[in-house]
Design a protein around this motif. Structure first.
Motif, PDB file in Angstrom:
ATOM      1  N   GLU B 169       0.817  -1.201   0.000  1.00  0.00           N
ATOM      2  CA  GLU B 169       0.000   0.000   0.000  1.00  0.00           C
ATOM      3  C   GLU B 169       0.856   1.258   0.000  1.00  0.00           C
ATOM      4  N   ARG B 170       2.173   1.093   0.142  1.00  0.00           N
ATOM      5  CA  ARG B 170       3.012   2.273   0.258  1.00  0.00           C
ATOM      6  C   ARG B 170       3.162   2.981  -1.077  1.00  0.00           C
ATOM      7  N   GLY B 171       3.451   4.266  -0.988  1.00  0.00           N
ATOM      8  CA  GLY B 171       3.477   5.085  -2.192  1.00  0.00           C
ATOM      9  C   GLY B 171       4.403   4.587  -3.284  1.00  0.00           C
ATOM     10  N   TYR B 172       5.553   4.016  -2.906  1.00  0.00           N
ATOM     11  CA  TYR B 172       6.505   3.736  -3.975  1.00  0.00           C
ATOM     12  C   TYR B 172       6.098   2.600  -4.890  1.00  0.00           C
ATOM     13  N   THR B 173       5.176   1.747  -4.456  1.00  0.00           N
ATOM     14  CA  THR B 173       4.698   0.740  -5.399  1.00  0.00           C
ATOM     15  C   THR B 173       3.791   1.393  -6.442  1.00  0.00           C
TER      16      THR B 173
END
Lengths: 340, 664
Positions: B169-173
């Protein structure tokens, strides 16, 4: 006008609550607008949390399917695209996210997010060409390549990281950038440089920008046109300067009046009655803003008013303006103005 | 693998890690180099004198079959290690693969993996092992290892799955997707590298567990056949009553080696754990606790305690902060987050405390509450509230002052409500902690009044926090903070998570409640607009120091400190569309502050004196300012036309813009 993006009657609903008491929230409710590809502008989508602006952004990025209506990008329905077309669409519509800290993989140097798109989309013939493009992109957003490349994300400030994200989007050579609250997690003193970078992209490189924000002040500063969303519907739209400086819809008026101004001669007026206890998210038959509206009359509870065109470059969805003509097809591009 | 080094980058090798590696290295070296010194084949056959104690010929003695124990150890140790490594690799390998795939792709795959691993975890593993080991004919080392591994993959699967879920769920994905990366590439190039330290730590842990499990089985006689391992050696020693006969050289060496392996692996996994969880590594430097017992100084005129109207006044102030010093001491360095701050507050005064992030605002709030946590501590100064120095109080005394004399509405206050308690119970706790004699009836009255005051209906008392909207939660924390009628309220960015309309309503309520109480209030924030709307006076913090302090109208009308001016100008306004103005550069890091005036690297007016001499607060045009421009100047000079500030932004006649942008 040739259209870059056409959003037609787009609606998204979310079901919530347990199975036996299923509720539906209409996150985006029949929104229609178009962006021109001849003169790309900066369009603001303004609203508070829960207004549906992020849901709209996710649908425009192709990450979420609309329940009704369609999104047409450069003449093709996004929902019907082939895998190859979709890959191309993904390159041409680039996001910039809210959180400049989470956007970087702590494992890699910041170069990683800049070289990857050039590589995956095949945008650079050689390593040297890639390096040149990266340097150009960084300089365009006001960063010095020598002081930026080769660093790890935690060595840079939020403002610098967010500008790298702008440069990253730029490297994909997009036609449209969807920036979802790009400055809300950055110190006020650093916001200016990021917004200036977005403006440069639009003015000098002709990239259309959809600027999604809760902050009317910055949208006034950067946008050509705005749409003000409330509970999934656009309640007011048109030229940014007019809408924000002389709001017509009671909700926009409330928003503008709530902005804390540094100017002490414009003090907030008296405390209002507190916000509604259970914010009415269920489908109301009438105007969605009626429960909070000080002008709400009997007719407001009957049906959601359509957008009325109140001037050449503005429209408001409020019965206060029902003597004005209804905006044809509710398509907002009719009141959008060109670059300012 | 260049990236492997990066996993461990910037991590100083911890002592435990080094010690673990050394111990394991010694054990491995022993089993590798052993055959060079001992004739393994001949020794294993035996037929020398049986049951000999250690001697110069047989360093570890012989067993009842006449085998050289040293040779047995040389042969057995690598077998045991091999078994552990195979079991650990297979177990973690299965766990890693299933955990990654289940966590990343979710759906039916996730459900199946979860059901299987969860149900297997309820089965007592050691019992299964015993049954398998006891019933398999011709057990080999490898089979033994696989048996252990088949019962060791569930835990890593579960943990890795949940880690992947949180990273997914983190932004970098999302950024990786926008960059054109495919799903599997995201899983293996973006997500997995961040799991490596964790994987390494759990691999070592799994090897250790597998060795202990097999040694346990083997010493019961359930091990692999016809192989010497450390476990089987213990078994044979037991079989031939070596313990009863006092033949310690038979059972002692295998136990010692197992212990060494266990300790080595344990230390190694502990060291790796520190890398996987950097928070463990950033523990404060240990220092003897020195609780300051300063005697309360008699109220004397402070040297540089500036009140809102610029003069120094000591007597009718409700709060006097005097040379407050908060020091943070970590392995990264020592720095003062609040560095000699002095000011006074009149009863009922609303002060805004403003500055960029990292300038010490929140530390200031914690210091006033005497709530500085390690690795920070209050190193000096006084916080005199109504004539009493709070910093001289014992913790137990201070606890009685909090809420009753001085109350804090913390940042993200909605999270400071207890999610499993009704609002009524949270208010009741607060009241009874200070006034235990309050009757039920009085409680109800007090709670109803407190809620009404902050604009909440009495029915809110029966609700849980999750049943309230963000604005209502903020009002509930306001009710708790004001219910005991404190003399000072500290509100630390109380509305930063709220929408602009709700923010205004909450702030107006706070203003009213504060006025009714007559309590002085410190509003901490970075939104100059909010401060301007709420406050009577303002204090501007930069790098831990107060740089401008005065009446709000006076300061905003014409800021005299360059930092204040730039802060005000960086706010876009709704009057005119103009070029963006920002403050170039960043506040200096806590452990590396410039000499002289701390603002000089970012200041458009900096001159020679600013580089070497630290300015002190002085009276300038009705307020206090710490800047060398005064008293020579009356006002800030106009901004220089073009100044390159050496950072990444060029300042051009009142506007900042990208460095390469050509100004017309």
């Amino acid at each position: 006008m040739t259209t870059l993006l056409e959003v037609q009657e787009v609606t998204k609903r979310f079901a919530n609550g347990p199975l036996w008491r299923r509720d539906q929230t209409v996150a985006v409710d029949h929104v229609s607008f178009a962006l021109s590809s001849e003169e790309p502008t900066i369009t603001g989508v303004v609203g508070e949390s829960g207004s549906g602006k992020t849901t709209l952004a996710l649908m425009l990025l192709g990450n979420l399917q609309p329940d009704e209506g369609q999104i047409v990008f450069r003449g093709k329905d996004v929902a019907q695209m082939s895998a190859a077309e979709r890959f191309q669409f993904r390159r041409e519509v680039q996001p910039i996210f809210q959180d400049p800290f989470a956007a970087f993989n702590p494992f890699y140097r910041v170069d990683h997010v800049l070289t990857t798109p050039l590589d995956r989309f095949g945008l650079a013939d050689s390593t040297k060409a890639a390096t040149n493009q990266i340097h150009e992109a960084l300089e365009l957003v006001g960063l010095r390549p020598a002081e930026t490349l080769g660093r790890f994300p935690h060595q840079l400030s939020g403002g610098q990281r967010q500008r790298i994200m702008v440069a990253r989007a730029l490297l994909c050579r997009p036609k449209l950038i969807i920036a979802d609250e790009p400055v809300s997690m950055v110190d006020a003193s650093l916001r200016a440089t990021i917004l200036a970078g977005l403006q440069t992209l639009n003015r000098e490189l002709g990239i259309a920008i959809l600027y999604i924000t809760h902050d009317l002040t910055t949208s006034y500063q950067v946008c050509d046109n705005v749409m003000v969303m409330y509970a999934g519907s656009v309640v007011e739209t048109g030229a940014a300067g007019q809408v924000i400086r002389r709001p017509e819809h009671p909700y926009t008026q409330l928003l503008v009046a709530s902005i804390p101004s540094v100017d002490r001669s414009k003090r907030w007026e008296d405390e209002e009655s507190s916000e509604p206890i259970a914010h009415a998210r269920r489908a109301i038959t009438g105007c969605k803003f009626a429960p909070r509206c000080r002008w709400a009359a009997e007719s407001c509870w009957q049906a959601m008013p359509p957008l009325y065109q109140t001037a050449a470059h503005r429209a408001a969805a409020c019965v206060l303006y029902e003597e004005h003509p209804v905006l044809e097809g509710q398509a907002m591009e009719q009141v959008f103005q060109g670059r300012q | 693998m260049h990236w492997l080094g990066r996993v461990f980058r910037s991590q100083r090798l911890s002592a435990v890690l080094v010690l673990g590696v050394l111990i394991l290295g010694a054990v491995v070296a022993f089993s590798m180099a052993g055959p060079a010194f001992v004739d393994v084949d001949k020794a294993l056959v035996g037929a020398v004198q049986p049951s000999q104690p250690p001697s110069s010929e047989f360093l570890l003695g012989t067993d009842s079959q006449g085998r050289d124990m040293l040779a047995v150890m040389v042969v057995a140790t690598p077998q045991t290690l091999k078994m552990g490594v195979i079991a650990g690799l297979v177990g973690i390998g299965i766990g890693l693969l299933l955990g990654l795939l289940a966590g990343f792709f979710g759906g039916p795959l996730d459900t199946v993996v979860r059901v299987i691993s969860d149900s297997l975890m309820t089965v007592p593993g050691i019992a299964i092992l015993i049954i398998i080991a006891a019933n398999v004919e011709s057990m080999s080392i490898e089979l033994m290892a696989l048996t252990v591994a088949s019962l060791a993959w569930m835990n890593p699967t579960r943990t890795i799955r949940s880690q992947v879920l949180s990273i997914r769920e983190r932004g970098y994905t999302a950024v990786a997707r926008a960059n054109g990366q495919r799903e599997l590439e995201i899983l293996f190039r973006e997500i997995m590298p961040n799991l490596l330290p964790y994987i390494a730590a759990s691999l070592v842990g799994a090897i250790n567990g597998a060795i202990l499990a097999t040694v346990g089985l083997e010493s019961l006689g359930l091990g692999a056949d016809n192989v010497h391992t450390l476990g089987t050696t213990i078994y044979w020693a037991r079989r031939y009553s070596a313990i009863l006969r006092g033949q310690w050289w038979w059972w002692g060496p295998p136990i010692a080696l197992i212990s060494l392996i266990f300790i080595g692996l344990f230390l190694l996994s502990m060291g790796l754990d520190r890398i996987a969880n950097p928070t463990l590594a950033s523990l404060p430097r240990w220092r003897p606790r020195r609780r300051k017992r300063r005697t309360t100084k008699p109220v004397e005129q402070p040297v540089a305690a500036f009140s809102a109207n610029g003069g120094s006044q000591g007597t009718q102030s409700i709060l006097r902060v005097d040379e407050l010093l908060v020091v943070f001491e970590t392995q990264a360095g020592i720095g003062a987050a609040v560095d000699g701050v002095s000011f006074t507050l009149r009863p009922g005064e609303r002060m805004g405390l403003v500055g960029e992030s990292g300038c010490g605002k929140t530390t200031m709030a914690s210091a006033l509450m005497s709530m500085i946590r390690s690795p920070g501590h209050i190193d000096g100064g006084a916080v005199v509230l109504a004539g009493e120095d709070l910093l001289a109080l014992r913790e137990s005394e201070m606890r009685r002052r909090r809420l009753k004399e001085i109350a804090l509405m913390p940042q993200a206050a909605m999270n400071s409500l207890n999610p499993v308690m009704r609002i009524r119970d949270q208010l009741t706790d607060a009241i009874l902690a200070h006034e235990p004699q309050t009757s039920q009836q009085e409680l109800t009255t007090i709670i109803t009044t407190a809620l009404e005051k902050v604009g909440l209906p009495a029915s809110v008392a029966e609700r849980y926090p999750h049943q309230l909207s963000g604005g209502m939660k903020q009002r509930a924390t306001m009710a708790i903070a004001t219910v005991l009628q404190p003399k000072l309220i500290i509100a630390d960015e109380p509305t930063s998570a709220l929408d602009v309309v709700v923010q205004r309503q909450v702030m107006m309520t706070l203003a009213r409640v504060q006025e009714e109480l007559g309590a002085a209030t410190i509003l901490i924030g970075h939104d100059m607009g909010l401060i301007a709307q709420f406050s009577d006076s303002i204090g501007v913090l930069y790098a831990g120091q107060l740089v401008e302090r005065g009446d709000i109208d006076v300061v905003l009308d014409g800021p005299r400190h360059p930092y204040t001016r730039l802060l005000v100008e960086s706010l876009p306004d709704m009057e005119t569309r103009k070029d963006f103005v920002g403050i170039p550069g960043l506040p200096p890091p806590l452990f590396n502050r410039p000499a002289g005036c701390r603002f000089h690297p970012r200041c458009p007016f900096a001159f020679e004196r600013c580089y070497r001499e630290e300015p002190v607060l002085q009276d300038v045009a009705g307020r206090a300012v710490a800047c060398h421009l005064y008293p020579e100047h009356n006002d800030l000079p106009p901004l220089p036309s073009t100044v390159n500030l050496g950072n990444d932004v060029v300042l051009t006649n009142g506007t900042t813009s990208a460095a390469n942008e050509v100004q017309p």
